[in-house]
Motif scaffolding. Structure first.
Motif, mmCIF file in Angstrom:
data_model
loop_
_atom_site.group_PDB
_atom_site.id
_atom_site.type_symbol
_atom_site.label_atom_id
_atom_site.label_comp_id
_atom_site.label_asym_id
_atom_site.label_seq_id
_atom_site.Cartn_x
_atom_site.Cartn_y
_atom_site.Cartn_z
ATOM 1 N N ARG A 145 60.069 -38.898 34.632
ATOM 2 C CA ARG A 145 61.208 -39.720 34.671
ATOM 3 C C ARG A 145 60.356 -41.108 33.781
ATOM 4 O O ARG A 145 61.602 -41.747 32.604
ATOM 5 C CB ARG A 145 62.074 -39.576 35.220
ATOM 6 C CG ARG A 145 62.734 -38.400 36.205
ATOM 7 C CD ARG A 145 64.037 -38.619 36.405
ATOM 8 N NE ARG A 145 65.109 -38.957 36.107
ATOM 9 C CZ ARG A 145 65.383 -40.482 36.468
ATOM 10 N NH1 ARG A 145 65.241 -40.849 37.188
ATOM 11 N NH2 ARG A 145 67.094 -41.191 36.034
ATOM 12 N N TYR A 149 60.088 -25.704 45.606
ATOM 13 C CA TYR A 149 61.366 -26.764 45.190
ATOM 14 C C TYR A 149 62.547 -25.455 45.210
ATOM 15 O O TYR A 149 62.055 -24.951 44.745
ATOM 16 C CB TYR A 149 61.105 -28.062 44.232
ATOM 17 C CG TYR A 149 62.468 -28.371 44.418
ATOM 18 C CD1 TYR A 149 62.679 -29.315 44.918
ATOM 19 C CD2 TYR A 149 62.439 -28.315 42.723
ATOM 20 C CE1 TYR A 149 64.327 -30.110 44.361
ATOM 21 C CE2 TYR A 149 64.281 -28.209 42.204
ATOM 22 C CZ TYR A 149 64.930 -30.222 43.328
ATOM 23 O OH TYR A 149 65.411 -30.073 43.531
ATOM 24 N N ASP A 156 59.540 -39.661 39.941
ATOM 25 C CA ASP A 156 60.540 -38.802 39.746
ATOM 26 C C ASP A 156 60.376 -37.850 39.164
ATOM 27 O O ASP A 156 60.059 -38.308 37.724
ATOM 28 C CB ASP A 156 62.226 -39.556 40.065
ATOM 29 C CG ASP A 156 62.459 -40.232 40.952
ATOM 30 O OD1 ASP A 156 61.809 -39.771 42.616
ATOM 31 O OD2 ASP A 156 63.128 -41.959 40.844
ATOM 32 N N TYR A 192 70.858 -26.846 39.062
ATOM 33 C CA TYR A 192 69.346 -27.046 39.870
ATOM 34 C C TYR A 192 68.616 -27.664 39.525
ATOM 35 O O TYR A 192 68.185 -28.590 39.699
ATOM 36 C CB TYR A 192 69.138 -26.331 40.902
ATOM 37 C CG TYR A 192 70.626 -25.507 41.581
ATOM 38 C CD1 TYR A 192 71.526 -26.337 42.846
ATOM 39 C CD2 TYR A 192 70.822 -23.677 41.453
ATOM 40 C CE1 TYR A 192 72.659 -25.941 42.879
ATOM 41 C CE2 TYR A 192 71.842 -23.287 41.712
ATOM 42 C CZ TYR A 192 72.431 -24.152 42.881
ATOM 43 O OH TYR A 192 73.958 -23.798 43.166
ATOM 44 N N TYR A 193 68.076 -27.700 38.237
ATOM 45 C CA TYR A 193 67.481 -27.911 37.050
ATOM 46 C C TYR A 193 67.652 -28.922 35.565
ATOM 47 O O TYR A 193 68.462 -28.724 35.363
ATOM 48 C CB TYR A 193 66.477 -27.297 37.228
ATOM 49 C CG TYR A 193 65.694 -26.454 38.403
ATOM 50 C CD1 TYR A 193 64.321 -26.704 38.814
ATOM 51 C CD2 TYR A 193 66.305 -24.981 38.429
ATOM 52 C CE1 TYR A 193 64.393 -26.044 40.309
ATOM 53 C CE2 TYR A 193 65.793 -24.488 40.244
ATOM 54 C CZ TYR A 193 64.873 -24.920 40.491
ATOM 55 O OH TYR A 193 64.961 -24.324 42.031
ATOM 56 N N HIS A 251 68.257 -33.298 37.747
ATOM 57 C CA HIS A 251 68.054 -32.991 39.019
ATOM 58 C C HIS A 251 66.428 -33.283 39.078
ATOM 59 O O HIS A 251 65.994 -32.283 38.697
ATOM 60 C CB HIS A 251 68.380 -31.569 39.459
ATOM 61 C CG HIS A 251 69.865 -31.546 38.474
ATOM 62 N ND1 HIS A 251 71.072 -31.488 39.513
ATOM 63 C CD2 HIS A 251 70.194 -30.584 38.101
ATOM 64 C CE1 HIS A 251 71.793 -30.720 39.378
ATOM 65 N NE2 HIS A 251 71.815 -30.381 38.013
ATOM 66 N N TRP A 252 65.771 -34.278 39.846
ATOM 67 C CA TRP A 252 65.026 -34.394 39.857
ATOM 68 C C TRP A 252 64.326 -34.786 40.643
ATOM 69 O O TRP A 252 65.637 -35.037 42.392
ATOM 70 C CB TRP A 252 64.160 -35.971 39.379
ATOM 71 C CG TRP A 252 65.154 -37.435 40.034
ATOM 72 C CD1 TRP A 252 65.098 -38.336 40.848
ATOM 73 C CD2 TRP A 252 66.420 -38.000 39.411
ATOM 74 N NE1 TRP A 252 65.846 -38.653 40.930
ATOM 75 C CE2 TRP A 252 67.165 -38.805 40.241
ATOM 76 C CE3 TRP A 252 67.721 -37.175 38.373
ATOM 77 C CZ2 TRP A 252 67.920 -39.483 39.981
ATOM 78 C CZ3 TRP A 252 68.265 -38.730 38.513
ATOM 79 C CH2 TRP A 252 68.785 -38.985 38.671
ATOM 80 N N SER A 310 67.050 -32.787 33.449
ATOM 81 C CA SER A 310 66.441 -34.212 33.527
ATOM 82 C C SER A 310 67.790 -34.441 34.552
ATOM 83 O O SER A 310 67.226 -35.581 34.939
ATOM 84 C CB SER A 310 66.861 -34.733 32.428
ATOM 85 O OG SER A 310 68.216 -34.840 32.145
ATOM 86 N N TYR A 328 61.093 -33.777 37.599
ATOM 87 C CA TYR A 328 61.996 -32.640 37.163
ATOM 88 C C TYR A 328 61.187 -31.723 36.817
ATOM 89 O O TYR A 328 60.073 -31.274 35.533
ATOM 90 C CB TYR A 328 63.264 -33.168 36.410
ATOM 91 C CG TYR A 328 63.614 -33.513 35.236
ATOM 92 C CD1 TYR A 328 63.463 -32.813 33.490
ATOM 93 C CD2 TYR A 328 63.064 -34.409 34.954
ATOM 94 C CE1 TYR A 328 63.401 -33.108 32.586
ATOM 95 C CE2 TYR A 328 63.065 -35.449 33.876
ATOM 96 C CZ TYR A 328 63.100 -34.646 32.666
ATOM 97 O OH TYR A 328 63.112 -34.696 31.301
#
Length: 310
Positions: A296, A257, A281, A232-233, A237-238, A235, A283
């Motif tokens: 990002r 989050y 975005d 779930y984490y 998953h942003w 690069s 992450y």
């Protein structure tokens, strides 16, 4: 010279003649006796010869019988010798047969020993093969058990990952529900608060104001499980902070989050802009010595240090 004459008496001459006659007669008688004796001796010799011939004639059958007996004895001796030779030959043949039987028995015994050794060797090979097969079966069984355990672990990991996904989805649904339930006024108030907080939390000299977790003495906050971190984490998953639950606590902005609260420890660099939390975005990733928040829009640039809590 005188002639000497003598006269021999007649008596003397008669005596002499008588003596000579007696001598001659005696001599004749002796010769006759000798002849008689010779004839007698001759007769005796003839008789002896006749006796010898008779004896020889009488002895001839005995001699023949003796010769016959001698021949019989010779034949018997020859027969005995032949018989002895035959016996010796039979004994030799018997001895040779016994030797052959003994050799045959030894050969048979050697063959039996070789056969037993071959059987033992074959049995050893079979035992070795069985041991190897048993060991291989154990290895296969262990491998199967390991594979089964790995499958179980994988299934459990998948189940755990599925549960986390469901948990995160539920958290996201809950957050979305909470976000949808919030009134426009609350959203407006929170957005105003974010604008004020983030503007105060920027830095014009970020290289000097920024400190990574090693410079801070090491990360000591909550650690996200590795499965969750990979699922779930990172690069891939942003998200954007502007739409998430937000608060300002202890002098640091915080947002929620994926079921966790993230406290931003570093100021953000001024090149991110004033509205990055709303338009960019971002992450969360674990890098080196702790957790960081990355933008990002600026790949390859350092992230800002963040701390995690439940």
């Amino acid at each position: 010279m005188k002639r000497i004459g003598f006269v021999i008496p007649i008596s003397i001459l008669s005596a002499a003649l008588a003596a000579c006659s007696f001598g001659y007669a005696q001599e004749s008688q002796d010769k006759k006796q000798e002849q008689n004796k010779g004839q007698q001796q001759k007769q005796e010799n003839q008789g002896k010869q006749n006796q010898g011939q008779q004896h020889q004639q009488q002895a001839q059958p005995q001699k023949q019988q003796a010769q016959h007996e001698q021949q019989n004895q010779g034949n018997q001796q020859k027969a005995q010798q032949q018989e002895q030779q035959n016996q010796n030959k039979q004994q030799a043949q018997q001895q040779e047969q016994q030797n052959q039987n003994k050799q045959h028995a030894q050969q048979q015994e050697q063959q039996n020993q070789n056969k037993q050794q071959a059987q033992q060797h074959e049995q050893q090979n079979q035992n070795k093969q069985q041991a190897q097969q048993h060991e291989q079966q154990n290895q296969n069984k262990q491998q199967a058990q390991q594979q089964e355990q790995q499958n179980r672990n994988r299934q459990q990991a998948q189940q755990y990952e599925k549960q986390n996904q469901n948990k995160q989805q539920q958290a996201q649904y809950q957050q979305r529900g909470q976000q949808m339930q919030r009134s426009q006024q609350q959203q407006h108030e929170q957005q105003v608060q974010q604008q004020q907080v983030w503007r105060q939390h920027g830095s014009n000299n970020w290289d000097n104001d920024h400190r990574n977790w090693q410079q801070r003495g090491g990360y000591s906050g909550y650690r996200i499980p590795d499965n969750d971190l990979r699922s779930y984490y990172g690069s891939g998953h942003w998200f954007r902070i502007y739409s998430l639950p937000f608060m300002y606590q202890g002098g640091y902005p915080r947002f929620q989050y994926g079921g966790y609260w993230f406290t931003v420890m570093d100021p953000y660099p001024d090149y991110w802009g004033n509205d990055w939390y709303q338009t960019d975005d971002v992450y969360v990733a674990y890098y080196g010595d702790g957790y960081y928040l990355y933008n990002r829009r600026y790949p390859g640039r350092p992230g800002i240090a963040i701390s995690i809590s439940l």
